[in-house]
Write an enzyme that holds these catalytic residues in place. Structure first.
Site, PDB file in Angstrom:
ATOM      1  N   ASN A 259      -4.482  -1.727  -4.934  1.00 52.55           N
ATOM      2  CA  ASN A 259      -4.241  -1.234  -6.288  1.00 52.55           C
ATOM      3  C   ASN A 259      -5.200  -1.870  -7.291  1.00 52.55           C
ATOM      4  O   ASN A 259      -6.185  -1.254  -7.689  1.00 52.55           O
ATOM      5  CB  ASN A 259      -2.783  -1.511  -6.695  1.00 52.55           C
ATOM      6  CG  ASN A 259      -2.337  -0.668  -7.864  1.00 52.55           C
ATOM      7  OD1 ASN A 259      -3.079  -0.469  -8.825  1.00 52.55           O
ATOM      8  ND2 ASN A 259      -1.119  -0.158  -7.814  1.00 52.55           N
ATOM      9  N   ASP A 260      -4.937  -3.105  -7.670  1.00 46.16           N
ATOM     10  CA  ASP A 260      -5.707  -3.733  -8.739  1.00 46.16           C
ATOM     11  C   ASP A 260      -7.180  -3.919  -8.379  1.00 46.16           C
ATOM     12  O   ASP A 260      -8.035  -3.907  -9.271  1.00 46.16           O
ATOM     13  CB  ASP A 260      -5.087  -5.096  -9.080  1.00 46.16           C
ATOM     14  CG  ASP A 260      -3.611  -4.972  -9.435  1.00 46.16           C
ATOM     15  OD1 ASP A 260      -3.280  -4.080 -10.235  1.00 46.16           O
ATOM     16  OD2 ASP A 260      -2.805  -5.745  -8.897  1.00 46.16           O
TER      17      ASP A 260
END
Length: 483
Positions: A403-404
């Site tokens: 994700n990040d």
């Protein structure tokens, strides 16, 4: 004369153990030689443990009965500890590996603290230098123990949210000053002749208690996204504490191993901080675990779901696919199915590579270990700086559970809390497929702008289940062609 011979043997064996440890670490620098490196380093530690039993031959005859009792206790401890470690190491899931590393980091720091406690409570330290080194090792070991236990609790979900309150940094600083003051008072009393160390157990207990409390207070406010850096810092602390206590015991194996682990942990901390666009001083002294002051900018676009089978078929006819694994892949235990899918793509002539971000997962190197466990060849695995330019020429970027580390806001949105963090340029591929269990946020608790991009489509579901559907879809193409 007789007692000097075992001491000489112990010194030689300790140096051999240190050499094996260093050589093992050197081999662990490459994925190809890492398994043998682990074996060599473990052999070195075993040799050092066995050498410690030679001390029985280097003491006075009057002390030997007590020493034999201690050796018996040591053997029991080795059996219990070794058996527990073997059982837990075989049983632990890949998703729980970060917790295990944090726990073992803490045990190392606790062991160094225990050595210091024996020296302090037994009144064995002599001279100001030895006493100062013992207390510093005790402080670092105790902080590493309690801090690592909190990190373990956070990674395991026992502590779900950071604990923060007004004036927290000042309070933590006060606890550290009290700890240092108690330590300084112990040194003053011992060196002024006011009394021996053995006569001040309350002060020594207070010193250890304050150090343990400081480790807890320092770790409680840290958010989940900082956990890789936390693990690295406590790894360095454990190594440093072991090295200092090795100096106190005049044990070359402990000194060398501790300093090497401390230096390696510090280097890893620097790399992790750089990968998160943060300085080590910022992590430790200022905004460690603080709440971001900036709000994320508006996200344009919409989420576009797609079936797993359709995504798999599209990749079957692509020329180049880059896969970005993340923690979601580890949670789903989908690494074996992923490599099975990769082999199908390769058989169809598709070029496949893996892109690894330094802080992907919950601990440094977790994704590398995950792929190695599945048997993925090392020449398919590339780190961020080696593969980032390749995304622009890729037909597909397949993001699985990450994700990040692929959020373009880190590159484009100055209002984002992660702005400036180096990311994998997955958004620059012609097509991006993101395998995700739901529409939740990542570990840093911010929305990912990539998911709303025009070239991105979402494949919702458990990573292993999604990969099974992709495999079935690609194999179905072969069956259709054969028919």
């Amino acid at each position: 004369m007789f007692t000097a011979i075992p001491q000489l043997i112990i010194g030689v064996v300790d140096l051999v153990a240190a050499f094996l440890f260093l050589y093992g670490l050197k081999r662990m620098s490459s994925p190809v030689t890492a398994p043998s490196g682990i074996f060599v380093a473990g052999l070195g530690m075993l040799v050092a443990i066995l050498a410690s039993f030679l001390y029985v031959f280097s003491v006075d005859a009057a002390a030997k009965p007590h020493l034999w009792v201690n050796i018996g206790l040591a053997v029991i401890a080795l059996i219990v500890g070794g058996g527990t470690a073997w059982w837990s190491g075989k049983k632990v899931a890949m998703t729980s590996m970060p917790q295990m590393v944090a726990l073992y980091n803490g045990m190392g720091g606790g062991a160094a603290g225990a050595i210091a406690a024996v020296e302090l409570f037994g009144g064995k330290t002599q001279g100001a230098t030895q006493l100062v080194v013992t207390l510093v090792g005790a402080l670092i070991g105790a902080v590493s123990l309690s801090g690592s236990l909190i990190a373990w609790a956070k990674l395991d979900g026992i502590i779900n949210k950071p604990l923060r309150f007004w004036g927290q940094q000042a309070f933590n600083g006060g606890v550290m000053l009290v700890t240092l003051a108690v330590g300084g008072y112990i040194i003053y009393i011992a060196q002024s002749g006011a009394g021996p160390l053995i006569a001040m157990p309350q002060l020594i207990t207070l010193f250890f208690g304050c150090a343990l409390v400081f480790g807890i207070l320092m770790t409680l406010p840290i958010g989940g996204a900082d956990m890789p850096v936390v693990i690295s810092i406590y790894n360095a602390c454990t190594g440093l504490a072991v090295g200092l206590e090795g100096f106190v015991l005049q044990n070359p194996a402990l000194m060398i191993a501790g300093m090497v682990v401390g230096a390696a942990g510090l280097l890893l901390t620097l790399l992790m901080a750089k990968a998160m666009n943060r300085s080590v001083s910022n992590v430790i002294f200022t905004n460690f675990g603080s709440i971001p002051k900036h709000k994320q900018g508006d996200i344009k676009g919409s989420l576009k779901p797609i079936e797993a089978g359709d995504a798999g078929i599209f990749m079957r006819y692509a020329s180049k696919v880059i896969i970005v694994p993340g923690y979601g892949l580890a949670v789903a235990q989908g690494q074996q199915k992923l490599y099975e899918f990769v082999k199908l793509l390769q058989a169809a002539g598709v070029e496949v590579k893996f892109a690894i971000h330094p802080v992907a997962g919950r601990m440094p190197g977790q994704m590398d270990v995950l792929l190695a466990e599945a048997g993925v060849p090392y020449d398919l695995i590339f780190q961020l700086e080696d593969i980032n330019d390749d995304f622009a020429s890729a037909d597909v970027a397949l993001v699985i559970g990450a994700n990040d580390v692929v959020n373009p806001a880190a590159r484009d949105d100055k209002s984002s809390p992660i702005f400036g963090m180096p990311i994998l340029n997955a958004d620059k591929a012609k097509k991006v497929y993101v395998v995700k269990r739901g529409q939740g946020k990542g570990y840093a608790d911010i929305v990912n702008a990539l998911f709303y991009a025009e070239n991105c489509e979402m494949v919702y579901g458990d990573a292993q289940a999604v990969l099974v559907k992709m495999i079935e879809a690609v194999r179905g193409l072969g069956l259709s062609a054969a028919a």
